[in-house]
Design a protein around this motif. Structure first.
Motif, PDB file in Angstrom:
ATOM      1  N   THR A   2       0.816  -1.209   0.000  1.00 16.94           N
ATOM      2  CA  THR A   2       0.000   0.000   0.000  1.00 16.94           C
ATOM      3  C   THR A   2       0.850   1.258   0.000  1.00 16.94           C
ATOM      4  OG1 THR A   2      -0.224  -0.087   2.390  1.00 16.94           O
ATOM      5  CG2 THR A   2      -1.985  -1.068   1.097  1.00 16.94           C
ATOM      6  N   ALA A   3       1.978   1.236   0.691  1.00 17.86           N
ATOM      7  CA  ALA A   3       2.855   2.413   0.692  1.00 17.86           C
ATOM      8  C   ALA A   3       3.311   2.718  -0.727  1.00 17.86           C
ATOM      9  CB  ALA A   3       4.053   2.197   1.605  1.00 17.86           C
ATOM     10  N   ILE A  74      -2.519  13.741   0.514  1.00 13.70           N
ATOM     11  CA  ILE A  74      -1.666  13.766  -0.681  1.00 13.70           C
ATOM     12  C   ILE A  74      -2.185  14.801  -1.670  1.00 13.70           C
ATOM     13  CG2 ILE A  74      -1.006  12.441  -2.747  1.00 13.70           C
ATOM     14  CD1 ILE A  74      -0.839   9.961  -0.837  1.00 13.70           C
ATOM     15  N   TYR A  75      -3.492  14.761  -1.950  1.00 13.92           N
ATOM     16  CA  TYR A  75      -4.083  15.727  -2.885  1.00 13.92           C
ATOM     17  C   TYR A  75      -3.837  17.149  -2.402  1.00 13.92           C
ATOM     18  CZ  TYR A  75      -6.918  11.944  -4.987  1.00 13.92           C
ATOM     19  OH  TYR A  75      -7.350  10.814  -5.611  1.00 13.92           O
ATOM     20  N   TYR A  76      -4.095  17.385  -1.126  1.00 17.16           N
ATOM     21  CA  TYR A  76      -3.971  18.732  -0.587  1.00 17.16           C
ATOM     22  C   TYR A  76      -2.539  19.246  -0.716  1.00 17.16           C
ATOM     23  CZ  TYR A  76      -4.097  22.740   2.474  1.00 17.16           C
ATOM     24  OH  TYR A  76      -3.980  24.003   2.964  1.00 17.16           O
ATOM     25  N   ILE A 102       7.271  11.442   1.092  1.00 17.38           N
ATOM     26  CA  ILE A 102       7.327  10.002   0.799  1.00 17.38           C
ATOM     27  C   ILE A 102       7.678   9.215   2.056  1.00 17.38           C
ATOM     28  CG2 ILE A 102       8.675   8.246  -0.438  1.00 17.38           C
ATOM     29  CD1 ILE A 102       8.672  10.269  -2.833  1.00 17.38           C
ATOM     30  N   GLN A 103       8.648   9.699   2.814  1.00 15.83           N
ATOM     31  CA  GLN A 103       9.005   8.999   4.055  1.00 15.83           C
ATOM     32  C   GLN A 103       7.845   9.023   5.048  1.00 15.83           C
ATOM     33  OE1 GLN A 103      11.667   7.056   4.539  1.00 15.83           O
ATOM     34  NE2 GLN A 103      12.059   7.531   2.392  1.00 15.83           N
ATOM     35  N   GLY A 104       7.099  10.116   5.077  1.00 10.56           N
ATOM     36  CA  GLY A 104       5.920  10.191   5.932  1.00 10.56           C
ATOM     37  C   GLY A 104       4.859   9.174   5.543  1.00 10.56           C
ATOM     38  N   ILE A 105       4.650   8.987   4.245  1.00  6.71           N
ATOM     39  CA  ILE A 105       3.697   7.981   3.760  1.00  6.71           C
ATOM     40  C   ILE A 105       4.150   6.593   4.198  1.00  6.71           C
ATOM     41  CG2 ILE A 105       2.762   6.861   1.688  1.00  6.71           C
ATOM     42  CD1 ILE A 105       2.903   9.678   0.333  1.00  6.71           C
ATOM     43  N   ASN A 109       2.144   4.098   6.781  1.00 11.45           N
ATOM     44  CA  ASN A 109       1.810   2.749   6.345  1.00 11.45           C
ATOM     45  C   ASN A 109       2.332   1.705   7.335  1.00 11.45           C
ATOM     46  OD1 ASN A 109       0.776   1.019   4.026  1.00 11.45           O
ATOM     47  ND2 ASN A 109       2.851   0.250   4.264  1.00 11.45           N
ATOM     48  N   GLU A 110       3.590   1.854   7.748  1.00  7.76           N
ATOM     49  CA  GLU A 110       4.178   0.915   8.709  1.00  7.76           C
ATOM     50  C   GLU A 110       3.425   0.943  10.033  1.00  7.76           C
ATOM     51  OE1 GLU A 110       8.323   1.909   9.038  1.00  7.76           O
ATOM     52  OE2 GLU A 110       8.668   1.530   6.910  1.00  7.76           O
ATOM     53  N   ALA A 111       3.078   2.131  10.502  1.00  8.83           N
ATOM     54  CA  ALA A 111       2.371   2.258  11.777  1.00  8.83           C
ATOM     55  C   ALA A 111       0.990   1.612  11.711  1.00  8.83           C
ATOM     56  CB  ALA A 111       2.257   3.736  12.163  1.00  8.83           C
ATOM     57  N   ILE A 112       0.302   1.802  10.613  1.00  7.35           N
ATOM     58  CA  ILE A 112      -1.031   1.217  10.460  1.00  7.35           C
ATOM     59  C   ILE A 112      -0.940  -0.304  10.437  1.00  7.35           C
ATOM     60  CG2 ILE A 112      -2.965   0.955   8.841  1.00  7.35           C
ATOM     61  CD1 ILE A 112      -2.423   3.981   8.127  1.00  7.35           C
ATOM     62  N   PHE A 113      -0.002  -0.836   9.672  1.00  5.81           N
ATOM     63  CA  PHE A 113       0.099  -2.293   9.600  1.00  5.81           C
ATOM     64  C   PHE A 113       0.642  -2.899  10.890  1.00  5.81           C
ATOM     65  CE2 PHE A 113      -0.934  -1.674   5.212  1.00  5.81           C
ATOM     66  CZ  PHE A 113      -1.743  -2.768   4.970  1.00  5.81           C
ATOM     67  N   LYS A 114       1.428  -2.141  11.636  1.00  2.00           N
ATOM     68  CA  LYS A 114       1.865  -2.603  12.961  1.00  2.00           C
ATOM     69  C   LYS A 114       0.653  -2.681  13.886  1.00  2.00           C
ATOM     70  CE  LYS A 114       4.993  -1.692  16.763  1.00  2.00           C
ATOM     71  NZ  LYS A 114       5.921  -0.773  17.385  1.00  2.00           N
ATOM     72  N   LEU A 115      -0.198  -1.673  13.850  1.00  2.00           N
ATOM     73  CA  LEU A 115      -1.424  -1.676  14.655  1.00  2.00           C
ATOM     74  C   LEU A 115      -2.311  -2.854  14.282  1.00  2.00           C
ATOM     75  CD1 LEU A 115      -3.446  -0.314  16.638  1.00  2.00           C
ATOM     76  CD2 LEU A 115      -4.286   0.967  14.658  1.00  2.00           C
TER      77      LEU A 115
END
Length: 124
Positions: A2-3, A74-76, A102-105, A109-115
């Motif tokens: 997803t990232a 991203i759009y904003y 990009i690093q923030g995305i 992504n990592e934080a969400i999948f860790k959760l």
């Protein structure tokens, strides 16, 4: 996975003037053409969300809300780069600023999948 999709979306929108203009137009005007494009975007977005929802398989985690927040950010940021050089300390139109986005995305992504992983492990 997803990232990479979200980063690709950011990079494509950032590098495609016509796509940015279309998105900007859709934000200020509603007509038959913008409705068609909106419907296509919604259809593709739902396919993405449905796929991720099946992978995550966690009823308490609202993938649609999470992906809406990330993609709208991203759009904003891409559209905001038209009228401001710096947003929240990030130089939007420099390569280093784009790499920070990009690093923030990736981090989100990592934080969400860790959760998701922790939530899944707590159920077993």
């Amino acid at each position: 996975l997803t990232a990479n999709l979200l980063i690709g979306q950011y990079q494509h929108l950032d590098s495609n003037f016509e796509l940015r203009e279309l998105l900007r137009w859709q934000l200020i005007e509603k007509n038959q053409l913008t409705e068609v494009v909106d419907n296509l975007r919604e259809e593709n977005g739902m396919k993405f969300s449905d796929t991720i929802t099946k992978i995550v398989n966690q009823p308490g985690i609202d993938i649609n809300a999470i992906s809406s927040i990330i993609t709208s950010g991203i759009y904003y940021l891409v559209l905001r780069s038209y009228t401001t050089e710096v947003y929240n300390g990030i130089e939007l139109n420099t390569e280093s600023g784009k790499q920070r986005i990009i690093q923030g995305i990736k981090l989100l992504n990592e934080a969400i999948f860790k959760l998701v992983s922790e939530t899944s492990n707590n159920k077993t």
